[in-house]
Design an enzyme around this catalytic site. Structure first.
Site, PDB file in Angstrom:
ATOM      1  N   TYR A  33       0.833  -1.206   0.000  1.00 47.56           N
ATOM      2  CA  TYR A  33       0.000   0.000   0.000  1.00 47.56           C
ATOM      3  C   TYR A  33       0.859   1.244   0.000  1.00 47.56           C
ATOM      4  O   TYR A  33       2.062   1.193   0.263  1.00 47.56           O
ATOM      5  CB  TYR A  33      -0.958  -0.002   1.195  1.00 47.56           C
ATOM      6  N   ARG A  52       8.303   4.154  -4.806  1.00 46.35           N
ATOM      7  CA  ARG A  52       8.325   3.152  -3.730  1.00 46.35           C
ATOM      8  C   ARG A  52       7.283   2.061  -3.975  1.00 46.35           C
ATOM      9  O   ARG A  52       7.524   0.883  -3.695  1.00 46.35           O
ATOM     10  CB  ARG A  52       8.092   3.822  -2.381  1.00 46.35           C
ATOM     11  N   ARG A 100      -7.086 -20.796  -2.048  1.00 50.18           N
ATOM     12  CA  ARG A 100      -6.350 -20.581  -0.810  1.00 50.18           C
ATOM     13  C   ARG A 100      -5.215 -21.598  -0.710  1.00 50.18           C
ATOM     14  O   ARG A 100      -5.317 -22.663  -0.099  1.00 50.18           O
ATOM     15  CB  ARG A 100      -7.244 -20.663   0.428  1.00 50.18           C
ATOM     16  N   LYS A 147       6.554  -1.805   1.907  1.00 46.08           N
ATOM     17  CA  LYS A 147       5.358  -1.239   2.546  1.00 46.08           C
ATOM     18  C   LYS A 147       4.191  -2.221   2.360  1.00 46.08           C
ATOM     19  O   LYS A 147       3.324  -2.047   1.485  1.00 46.08           O
ATOM     20  CB  LYS A 147       5.033   0.140   1.983  1.00 46.08           C
ATOM     21  N   GLU A 179      12.325   2.444  14.196  1.00 41.25           N
ATOM     22  CA  GLU A 179      11.418   3.455  13.653  1.00 41.25           C
ATOM     23  C   GLU A 179      10.164   3.497  14.507  1.00 41.25           C
ATOM     24  O   GLU A 179      10.003   2.728  15.450  1.00 41.25           O
ATOM     25  CB  GLU A 179      11.060   3.142  12.195  1.00 41.25           C
TER      26      GLU A 179
END
Length: 286
Positions: A33, A52, A100, A147, A179
């Protein structure tokens, strides 16, 4: 004003947007995301977020959606449709729907979902008064440079901080501070330099972090990209965190330790000002 979102090639009302229960983002948390700030009808750092995004897709082996080349226009359209002067844009991509099975290949297109929402980013109280944060051992996986949507450790850390009457969390490991739970972190040293951990697999290459480093250097503030310890954090002259939607936020308390008399410092204030001036120099979406 509309409440439209963008899903797999078309704009539609949010209430009509649906995803398959077999989407791998739902079944496995397999997705990436990005989040953009919108301030004064301006989308902040569009290009660096998209760069990114491309890297995250490559690192995770997720196919690029067919709309990739038109994403800047789609973001602008969502902001205009929503009449959003201040807020944020959230974009998420997953491999799409499939069986799945851990190694299954999806037969559908990648899922691309984008929404834009109102939020008064500049009116957040923490920008003026600062944050009180919890210090938390970093138990996350070792590819924090991607991310991804796998955010359970961050969710748990933030909720635990709130239960203690704090506002956010900062992670540390055996090498020092890594962070924030959804931010990069800076300290101001005794010599007046900014210090932030160098980029590696242990932290996200924040777009706001990178922009602020550039702005600091342009304004005569020395920047040191090197690791720092918990002790360095607690004894720092100033501390602040950066992210797309929180911008530049002072940290004035870490658990029971007060940072710099509990008052946001002059370098933090200066960087807030120069960052806002940078945003105001960007083109608007209207």
């Amino acid at each position: 004003m509309s409440d439209d979102v963008f899903l797999n090639g078309r704009f539609l009302p949010a209430a009509e947007a649906t995803l398959s229960v077999f989407d791998r983002g739902f079944l496995f948390g397999e997705g990436i995301y990005e989040v953009w700030a919108v301030i004064g009808h301006r989308i902040v750092d569009t290009d660096s977020h998209l760069t990114r995004l491309d890297r995250s897709l490559r690192e995770c082996g997720i196919p690029t959606p067919p709309e990739r080349d038109t994403l800047p226009a789609i973001l602008n359209d969502l902001v205009r449709r929503g009449g959003i002067a201040d807020g944020f844009i959230y974009l998420q991509i997953t491999p799409g729907a499939g069986e799945r099975d851990f190694t299954a290949t999806t037969k559908t297109r990648p899922t691309l979902f984008i929404m834009a929402r109102h939020k008064d980013l500049l009116g957040a109280p923490a920008l003026q008064s600062g944050l009180a944060v919890d210090l938390v051992p970093d138990i996350r996986w070792l590819r924090r440079d991607i991310k991804t949507t796998m955010l359970m450790p961050q969710v748990m850390a933030k909720k635990n901080a709130v239960r203690q009457g704090l506002k956010d969390a900062i992670f540390y490991d055996e090498t020092g501070i890594t962070e924030g739970a959804s931010s990069n972190i800076f300290i101001v040293t005794d010599g007046g330099a900014l210090r932030t951990r160098p980029l590696s697999h242990k932290l996200l290459p924040g777009c706001t972090r990178n922009r602020l480093i550039t702005l600091a250097k342009e304004n005569g503030i020395a920047v040191e990209e090197q690791a720092f310890s918990v002790e360095d954090l607690l004894g720092a002259r100033e501390v602040f965190v950066t992210s797309a939607t929180s911008l530049v936020v002072p940290v004035v308390q870490v658990n029971e330790t007060t940072i710099a008399q509990g008052i946001p410092g002059p370098i933090t204030r200066k960087l807030q000002d120069v960052y806002l001036a940078y945003i105001q120099s960007l083109p608007t979406c209207v």
